[in-house]
Design an enzyme around this catalytic site. Structure first.
Site, PDB file in Angstrom:
ATOM      1  NE  ARG A  63      -6.354 -11.999   4.263  1.00 50.52           N
ATOM      2  CZ  ARG A  63      -6.779 -10.914   4.326  1.00 50.52           C
ATOM      3  NH1 ARG A  63      -6.566 -10.794   3.534  1.00 50.52           N
ATOM      4  NH2 ARG A  63      -7.410 -11.225   5.427  1.00 50.52           N
ATOM      5  CG  ASN A 115      -3.673  -3.009   7.121  1.00 47.16           C
ATOM      6  OD1 ASN A 115      -3.247  -2.196   5.992  1.00 47.16           O
ATOM      7  ND2 ASN A 115      -4.664  -3.581   7.605  1.00 47.16           N
ATOM      8  CB  THR A 173      -7.552  -7.004   9.425  1.00 43.43           C
ATOM      9  OG1 THR A 173      -8.084  -7.612   7.927  1.00 43.43           O
ATOM     10  CG2 THR A 173      -8.575  -5.696   8.846  1.00 43.43           C
ATOM     11  NE  ARG A 231      -2.133  -6.166   6.910  1.00 41.36           N
ATOM     12  CZ  ARG A 231      -3.663  -6.181   6.773  1.00 41.36           C
ATOM     13  NH1 ARG A 231      -3.695  -7.446   7.370  1.00 41.36           N
ATOM     14  NH2 ARG A 231      -4.321  -6.458   5.303  1.00 41.36           N
ATOM     15  CG  PHE A 287     -13.168   1.140   7.320  1.00 42.73           C
ATOM     16  CD1 PHE A 287     -12.301   0.492   6.033  1.00 42.73           C
ATOM     17  CD2 PHE A 287     -14.002   0.186   8.159  1.00 42.73           C
ATOM     18  CE1 PHE A 287     -12.807  -1.299   5.616  1.00 42.73           C
ATOM     19  CE2 PHE A 287     -14.192  -1.401   7.659  1.00 42.73           C
ATOM     20  CZ  PHE A 287     -14.086  -1.989   6.358  1.00 42.73           C
ATOM     21  CG  HIS A 291      -5.143  -6.263  -0.553  1.00 42.34           C
ATOM     22  ND1 HIS A 291      -5.674  -6.855   0.026  1.00 42.34           N
ATOM     23  CD2 HIS A 291      -4.759  -7.149  -1.696  1.00 42.34           C
ATOM     24  CE1 HIS A 291      -7.102  -7.368  -0.474  1.00 42.34           C
ATOM     25  NE2 HIS A 291      -6.368  -7.781  -1.676  1.00 42.34           N
ATOM     26  CD  GLU A 300      -8.156  -8.885  -4.073  1.00 43.99           C
ATOM     27  OE1 GLU A 300      -9.312  -9.191  -3.165  1.00 43.99           O
ATOM     28  OE2 GLU A 300      -6.789 -10.071  -4.200  1.00 43.99           O
ATOM     29  CE1 TYR A 326      -9.423  -3.240   0.281  1.00 41.12           C
ATOM     30  CE2 TYR A 326      -8.639  -1.139  -0.557  1.00 41.12           C
ATOM     31  CZ  TYR A 326      -8.364  -2.589   0.040  1.00 41.12           C
ATOM     32  OH  TYR A 326      -7.014  -2.273   0.262  1.00 41.12           O
ATOM     33  CE  LYS A 361      -4.096  -2.418   1.916  1.00 45.89           C
ATOM     34  NZ  LYS A 361      -4.499  -2.263   3.387  1.00 45.89           N
TER      35      LYS A 361
END
Ligand code: UDP
Ligand code: MG
Length: 151
Positions: A88, A115, A94, A105, A60, A118, A129, A52, A12
């Site tokens: 993941r 964070n 998250t 993270r 948010f 993704h 995606e 998203y 990100k």
């Protein structure tokens, strides 16, 4: 579970600004995953709203879209055994404060809205995606390491 499972991983804008691109790529390489697509992209709010789409309506959501459009992201596709679930686990939770030390993270972030990375949450969303971010497709090549990483 297949050795050719693919996942969409994206650093990100905060991860790029903080100079964590090399460290994050290194973790996926060292784990044994194969890089099959990579680019630096300044995304648009319209494109990010597609990425998203499932979160539209969450409180948010507007802030998330602005954050994700605030600078370039590094879009990547990594391939390997159980790539989605393992990706993941490598990311952590998250909320970075709930992420174990040793996860990306958990090692590099504190706030849920910053964070740094993704990762796809299912094989189905990974394929969606990958199609959204890499309409040009991924790169196929033989890796000399495959027989040393997989039985
Ligand atoms: N997010 C946020 N506040 C929240 C939940 C999520 O800002 O309360 C952001 C956060 O950056 C997260 C992204 O929205 O990574 C997507 O949310 P999701 O639930 O899909 O989490 P992820 O799959 O990224 O762990
Ligand atoms: Mg998600």
């Amino acid at each position: 579970m297949s050795t050719t499972e693919r996942t969409y991983i994206m650093i990100k804008p905060d991860g790029v600004q903080r100079g964590l691109v090399g460290k994050i790529i290194q973790r996926f390489e060292e784990r044994g995953f194969k890089l099959i697509a990579l680019k630096l992209v300044q995304s648009t709010e319209e494109h990010l709203e597609k990425h998203y789409a499932d979160l539209k309506g969450k409180p948010f959501f507007p802030g998330l879209i602005k954050y994700m459009a605030s600078g370039p992201v590094v879009a990547m596709v990594w391939q390997g055994l159980d790539a989605v679930k393992t990706g993941r686990v490598m990311l952590g939770a998250t909320n970075p404060l709930a992420s174990p030390i040793g996860s990306i993270r958990g090692d590099y972030a504190l706030a849920v809205g910053r964070n740094i990375i993704h990762g796809s949450d299912s094989v189905e969303s990974a394929e969606k995606e990958i199609a959204l971010w890499f309409p040009e497709g991924t790169v196929q090549y033989a890796s000399a390491l495959e027989s040393w990483i997989f039985e």
